[in-house]
Write an enzyme that holds these catalytic residues in place. Structure first.
Site, PDB file in Angstrom:
ATOM      1  N   HIS A 166       0.629  -1.022  -0.112  1.00  0.00           N
ATOM      2  CA  HIS A 166      -0.206   0.410   0.452  1.00  0.00           C
ATOM      3  C   HIS A 166       0.899   1.201  -0.126  1.00  0.00           C
ATOM      4  CE1 HIS A 166      -3.171  -3.161   2.014  1.00  0.00           C
ATOM      5  NE2 HIS A 166      -3.561  -2.863   0.976  1.00  0.00           N
ATOM      6  N   GLU A 169       0.961   3.896   3.042  1.00  0.00           N
ATOM      7  CA  GLU A 169       1.715   3.428   4.260  1.00  0.00           C
ATOM      8  C   GLU A 169       3.184   4.168   3.624  1.00  0.00           C
ATOM      9  OE1 GLU A 169       0.432  -0.095   4.159  1.00  0.00           O
ATOM     10  OE2 GLU A 169      -1.646   0.321   4.109  1.00  0.00           O
ATOM     11  N   HIS A 259       3.691  -2.875   6.764  1.00  0.00           N
ATOM     12  CA  HIS A 259       2.495  -1.976   6.452  1.00  0.00           C
ATOM     13  C   HIS A 259       2.722  -1.020   7.391  1.00  0.00           C
ATOM     14  CE1 HIS A 259       0.050  -4.446   3.881  1.00  0.00           C
ATOM     15  NE2 HIS A 259       1.054  -5.150   3.774  1.00  0.00           N
ATOM     16  N   GLU A 335       2.199  -3.844  11.373  1.00  0.00           N
ATOM     17  CA  GLU A 335       1.462  -3.077  10.991  1.00  0.00           C
ATOM     18  C   GLU A 335       2.308  -1.844  12.202  1.00  0.00           C
ATOM     19  OE1 GLU A 335      -0.564  -2.310   9.232  1.00  0.00           O
ATOM     20  OE2 GLU A 335      -1.497  -3.755   9.176  1.00  0.00           O
TER      21      GLU A 335
END
Length: 375
Positions: A166, A169, A259, A335
């Site tokens: 993504h 990010e 991410h 994350e």
């Protein structure tokens, strides 16, 4: 007054800029997609009065929870990014800022430019331990680049890290920069030991097209790469297709997919408990990895995160799930926050590129402690 986003990863549309206290803006959608949240633009104005910048379509963006207690970042030199007063009323995201200099950049998070990406790759290849490989091209014609670090040998685990599926990010590539710099440091004992025991394949940016275009979540044709792993195509998702082919060639004993999360103000990992082949060995590897991270850095925690998938119910189109099931290996999604780490807050910068860089270095230590158990 001038407002521009005509540069690498730029994204903003100007609706009105009649005065410093009335600047109306909108975020542009990802191409061929309804996703949007990433913004990055430059404001040039000689006035030193308070500027009120309102992003009028924030209320329809991809992740509304991402605006709660969120503070935008700004920079005068594009190196040091600091948080600025930001509020959200359910529809409008409003930034209030009094410039100290003529020109200032604003962004959703500290950008990681394509130029810096190229520098990261080409500086890494100067190491005798590193090979810069190009496994294919994206839809826009950019290289899909993989760094192979270390030498393969019988019995050596193969460790893969992928980042920035993504593109908005950007903390994921800051993480990779720290990880790569430490892994290639000849004076670092952890790195030297790891390279004698494992070989690494690293993809610092899975989605260069989306990164350059200023997308939040998709590639050049609006495809979310992290939902393509079960059946990618050269036409729609060449980034996943070619990386996946390389993985099938090398095998995988461990995979980390890096991410950022819009809503949760913490660093955490998401495992693949829901894959059909998940077993006790898999669980022990996951727990060992988390225990080491908890011991070595206060930036990591394991109480807040995503709900775990029910047994056999994992979405195998997701990268770490597909890898974990295909190779029966330790596979995690890592994350990091767009906001701040609430357990260790920094009012000036929030979570930042620099902190992501350091977290990447710390993760190398966690890998060091589990590497001998991967096979």
């Amino acid at each position: 007054m001038q407002i521009s986003s005509q540069f690498d990863s730029g994204n903003i549309e100007v609706i009105e800029a009649s005065s410093a206290d009335n600047i109306q803006l909108a975020i542009r959608k990802d191409n061929q997609s309804d996703f949007y949240q990433w913004f990055h633009f430059k404001l040039h104005n000689n006035e030193r009065s308070e500027h009120v910048l309102t992003i009028t379509n924030a209320g329809q963006s991809a992740y509304l929870e991402g605006w709660t207690e969120y503070q935008a970042v700004a920079s005068y030199d594009r190196e040091h990014w600091f948080r600025v007063p930001t509020s959200f009323d359910g529809q409008n995201l409003t930034i209030r800022f009094t410039p100290e200099y003529d020109s200032v950049y604003f962004a959703y998070f500290a950008p990681y430019s394509y130029e810096r990406h190229q520098n990261l790759l080409h500086n890494a290849q100067l190491s005798d331990e590193c090979q810069l490989q190009v496994v294919g091209q994206t839809i826009d014609g950019n290289d899909i680049s993989v760094l192979k670090i270390g030498q393969e040998a019988e019995g050596k685990p193969v460790i893969w890290l992928t980042a920035r599926q993504h593109p908005g990010e950007t903390m994921a590539e800051w993480f990779m920069e720290g990880f790569i710099e430490r892994l290639l440091d000849p004076d670092d004992g952890v790195a030297r030991s790891l390279l004698s025991r494992a070989v690494f394949y690293l993809v610092p940016n899975m989605n260069p097209d989306g990164s350059i275009r200023g997308h939040l979540r998709t590639n050049a044709v609006g495809v979310n790469l992290n939902r393509e792993w079960q059946d990618p195509s050269i036409e729609q998702s060449p980034e996943v297709y070619f990386v996946r082919e390389k993985m099938l060639e090398t095998g995988v004993d461990m995979h980390l997919d890096i991410h950022g999360d819009e809503a949760l103000p913490y660093n955490f990992v998401a495992g693949c408990e829901g894959i059909p082949s998940y077993d006790e060995r898999h669980k022990l590897l996951e727990e060992s990895f988390k225990e080491v991270l908890l011991a070595i850095t206060p930036e990591f925690q394991d109480e807040k995160g995503y709900d775990k998938d029910e047994p056999g119910k994992a979405n195998l189109t997701v990268g770490s799930n597909w890898v974990g099931e295909t190779f029966k290996c330790l596979a995690y999604t890592v994350e990091m926050p767009f906001k701040d780490n609430d357990l260790l807050p920094d009012e000036e910068t929030g979570w930042s590129g620099a902190r992501s860089h350091l977290f990447g270095r710390d993760v190398l230590t966690a890998i060091f402690h589990v590497v001998d158990d991967l096979r």
